[in-house]
Design a protein around this motif. Structure first.
Motif, PDB file in Angstrom:
ATOM      1  N   GLU A 272       0.836  -1.395   0.148  1.00 29.81           N
ATOM      2  CA  GLU A 272      -0.048  -0.268  -0.036  1.00 29.81           C
ATOM      3  C   GLU A 272       0.949   1.209  -0.098  1.00 29.81           C
ATOM      4  O   GLU A 272       1.812   1.212   0.729  1.00 29.81           O
ATOM      5  CB  GLU A 272      -0.820   0.087   1.386  1.00 29.81           C
ATOM      6  N   PRO A 273       0.417   2.378  -0.750  1.00 30.98           N
ATOM      7  CA  PRO A 273       1.357   3.540  -0.692  1.00 30.98           C
ATOM      8  C   PRO A 273       1.051   4.406   0.557  1.00 30.98           C
ATOM      9  O   PRO A 273      -0.013   4.467   1.131  1.00 30.98           O
ATOM     10  CB  PRO A 273       0.736   4.347  -1.935  1.00 30.98           C
ATOM     11  N   LYS A 274       2.336   4.714   0.917  1.00 29.23           N
ATOM     12  CA  LYS A 274       2.265   5.739   2.364  1.00 29.23           C
ATOM     13  C   LYS A 274       3.019   6.933   2.009  1.00 29.23           C
ATOM     14  O   LYS A 274       4.053   6.810   1.518  1.00 29.23           O
ATOM     15  CB  LYS A 274       2.823   4.653   3.797  1.00 29.23           C
ATOM     16  N   ARG A 275       2.336   7.911   2.570  1.00 30.47           N
ATOM     17  CA  ARG A 275       3.034   9.352   2.466  1.00 30.47           C
ATOM     18  C   ARG A 275       4.004   9.612   3.431  1.00 30.47           C
ATOM     19  O   ARG A 275       3.511   9.268   4.847  1.00 30.47           O
ATOM     20  CB  ARG A 275       1.821  10.083   2.467  1.00 30.47           C
ATOM     21  N   TYR A 276       5.017   9.960   3.224  1.00 27.36           N
ATOM     22  CA  TYR A 276       6.180  10.457   4.197  1.00 27.36           C
ATOM     23  C   TYR A 276       6.388  11.820   4.158  1.00 27.36           C
ATOM     24  O   TYR A 276       6.629  12.512   2.746  1.00 27.36           O
ATOM     25  CB  TYR A 276       7.223   9.704   3.924  1.00 27.36           C
TER      26      TYR A 276
END
Length: 262
Positions: free
Chosen positions: A198-202
């Motif tokens: 899953e794409p995760k924002r940092y």
């Protein structure tokens, strides 16, 4: 505005000191008579020879104790967003620093630094479109800011005098802060990575300093090296105008000593 070289000015002053008339010297060098008169007046003032005047105003550097911390900060502001103006209508040259109205704290700090460096002078704020022009007048502007000269800063050499370098070495964070407050910023970058599919924002903070002058960028990075801040150069197109500070430990140092504009 037309600028006359130091050599022309010194040759003209030599003739004036020997008793030559202003008009004759003006014709010989092709310099306006008003300019010759101004040169003569400044020369006589420096030698305490003005009629009815027994003492020239004190110079913060030559005649007093210069506030090194405030000067290092003001020097950073000047190298970024400052300029010095001298014309016939002005008795004294003026230093102006453009401060964005979106950062009222910066405007206050700029004015405070000017007052600390020039305690005998008045400081004013002039409203401009999108900014405040913080300025003051002083006969000792050339002594405090020898980097002044014709043309844009990035089109001429910018080098610190030995006494200026001593101040910057003693107060590197104030110098860095002035440069960031003029031509720098603190921003929050972001990126995405796949975590468990899953794409995760940092998000991460970063400082930028942008200036077209190779010399000014070098002064900035030299100061960063002195305080242990790691940096990299980022190109805008083919021009390396941007200095980036993104490593976590270095950003933490910058947050402690500089912080975002406010």
């Amino acid at each position: 505005m037309h600028f006359h070289g130091t050599d022309v000015r010194q040759r003209a002053l030599t003739l004036l000191r020997d008793g030559a008339k202003n008009a004759d010297v003006a014709r010989q060098f092709g310099v306006p008579r008003g300019t010759i008169s101004y040169w003569k007046h400044i020369d006589r003032a420096k030698r305490d020879e003005c009629p009815g005047r027994t003492q020239r105003p004190p110079c913060p550097r030559c005649d007093g104790e210069l506030n090194g911390s405030a000067y290092a900060y003001l020097l950073g502001l000047y190298l970024g967003d400052g300029h010095i103006i001298q014309n016939r209508a002005m008795r004294s040259p003026s230093l102006s620093i453009a401060c964005a109205e979106a950062h009222p704290g910066l405007v206050d700090e700029c004015e405070r630094a000017m007052r600390d460096v020039f305690p005998k002078n008045s400081v004013c704020r002039v409203p401009r479109k999108g900014c405040w022009e913080v300025k003051l007048y002083s006969m000792h502007m050339w002594c405090l800011f020898p980097q002044h000269g014709p043309g844009r800063k990035h089109e001429r050499t910018i080098a610190l005098e030995p006494w200026q370098q001593e101040i910057v070495d003693a107060h590197p964070w104030e110098f860095i802060r002035g440069l960031i407050h003029s031509d720098g910023c603190r921003i929050t970058n972001w990126t995405t990575r796949l975590v468990a599919g899953e794409p995760k924002r940092y998000e991460y903070p970063r400082y930028f300093f942008t200036n077209k002058s190779d010399d000014i960028r070098k002064l900035f990075t030299n100061a960063l090296d002195k305080v242990g801040v790691e940096w990299t150069t980022l190109a805008r197109g083919s021009d390396p105008f941007n200095i980036s500070i993104a490593r976590k430990a270095s950003v933490a140092l910058m947050d402690t000593h500089v912080g975002p504009k406010y």
